[in-house]
Scaffold this motif. Structure first.
Motif, PDB file in Angstrom:
ATOM      1  N   UNK A 213       0.834  -1.194   0.000  1.00  0.00           N
ATOM      2  CA  UNK A 213       0.000   0.000   0.000  1.00  0.00           C
ATOM      3  C   UNK A 213       0.873   1.249   0.000  1.00  0.00           C
ATOM      4  N   UNK A 214       0.248   2.365  -0.395  1.00  0.00           N
ATOM      5  CA  UNK A 214       0.869   3.688  -0.286  1.00  0.00           C
ATOM      6  C   UNK A 214       0.004   4.502   0.657  1.00  0.00           C
ATOM      7  N   UNK A 215       0.629   5.125   1.641  1.00  0.00           N
ATOM      8  CA  UNK A 215      -0.093   5.988   2.573  1.00  0.00           C
ATOM      9  C   UNK A 215       0.335   7.425   2.345  1.00  0.00           C
ATOM     10  N   UNK A 216      -0.636   8.286   2.020  1.00  0.00           N
ATOM     11  CA  UNK A 216      -0.365   9.708   1.832  1.00  0.00           C
ATOM     12  C   UNK A 216      -0.677  10.442   3.134  1.00  0.00           C
ATOM     13  N   UNK A 228       4.285   7.235   2.562  1.00  0.00           N
ATOM     14  CA  UNK A 228       4.839   6.031   3.183  1.00  0.00           C
ATOM     15  C   UNK A 228       4.480   4.834   2.308  1.00  0.00           C
ATOM     16  N   UNK A 229       5.491   4.137   1.814  1.00  0.00           N
ATOM     17  CA  UNK A 229       5.276   2.965   0.974  1.00  0.00           C
ATOM     18  C   UNK A 229       5.568   1.719   1.800  1.00  0.00           C
ATOM     19  N   UNK A 230       4.567   0.873   1.967  1.00  0.00           N
ATOM     20  CA  UNK A 230       4.745  -0.393   2.672  1.00  0.00           C
ATOM     21  C   UNK A 230       4.992  -1.487   1.638  1.00  0.00           C
ATOM     22  N   UNK A 231       6.206  -2.045   1.663  1.00  0.00           N
ATOM     23  CA  UNK A 231       6.597  -3.038   0.676  1.00  0.00           C
ATOM     24  C   UNK A 231       5.995  -4.395   1.005  1.00  0.00           C
TER      25      UNK A 231
END
Length: 246
Positions: A213-216, A228-231
């Protein structure tokens, strides 16, 4: 005389309504004022990448080069030395791939964001991007998923939204993308530099081979302050932003 009076009243009311910030209930429509304090031509935003406990600072790496009634054209440049690039490589799990395999993977992501990579200098890798976003006092929209089609904006954040609200969009490949507000501060609880501010967090979850996911992270006064990029290996890569008016 009565008709003249009512016409004058109508003109005054029309002027008043059009002069105020408009607020739309449609999540992919933004009203508001386009004078937001960090999108004037020449405004610069500092940025730093965080991988675990390691930081890579990029001073004034993002600059506004044009603003046409809230459509903001931005140029970004990031410089990474070979050690930085190897750390990113390892975190993404690409250290065992060949150069051509890495290039093909990066090409997919870079094309979406209009980015290019310059590896002509063996000591420093330069990544540049020029893109447009729409920014008002009501929120931020991007055009990445519409192929830079300005008639099809996708809301990144709408400050009036609440937890659970969603912004939905169908991209050029007919894939549906959903962004959902997952957090909204009631206190100054987010630390950025020497400041603590209220923020909203918006999750974008896609079926992607690289990330979960990507969190803005956004603030009503400073705009986008973090990504924040969760790999897929549960590690995170954070891009923190310090806008010109901070």
């Amino acid at each position: 005389m009565k008709n003249v009076f009512f016409f004058a009243m109508f003109a005054v009311l029309t002027f008043f309504v059009n002069s105020c910030d408009t607020v739309s209930t449609d999540p992919n429509q933004l009203g508001g004022n386009t004078d937001v304090g960090f999108t004037d031509v020449g405004d610069r935003t500092g940025a730093w990448l965080q991988f675990g406990d390691e930081y890579i600072y990029q001073k004034d790496s993002i600059v506004v080069i044009k603003n046409e009634n809230g459509i903001v054209t931005t140029f970004a440049m990031f410089e990474l030395d070979t050690a930085d690039f190897r750390r990113i490589d390892t975190m993404l799990g690409m250290q065992f791939l060949s150069s051509s395999e890495k290039y093909n993977i990066m090409k997919i992501y870079f094309s979406k964001f209009g980015a290019t990579i310059d590896t002509s200098d063996k000591k420093t890798v330069k990544i540049t991007s020029e893109f447009r976003i729409r920014v008002t006092s009501e929120g931020i929209q991007d055009f990445f998923n519409s192929g830079n089609n300005l008639s099809r904006p996708f809301t990144l954040v709408k400050y009036s939204s609440n937890v659970g609200d969603k912004y939905e969009f169908t991209d050029m490949d007919n894939k549906k993308i959903t962004r959902e507000v997952v957090y909204k501060s009631t206190d100054n609880d987010y630390e950025i530099g020497f400041f603590r501010i209220k923020v909203m967090k918006i999750d974008e979850i896609e079926d992607d081979p690289m990330y979960k996911k990507i969190t803005y992270v956004a603030n009503h006064k400073y705009g986008l302050v973090g990504i924040i990029i969760t790999l897929n290996n549960n590690k995170t890569v954070t891009l923190s932003l310090s806008p010109a008016n901070m």
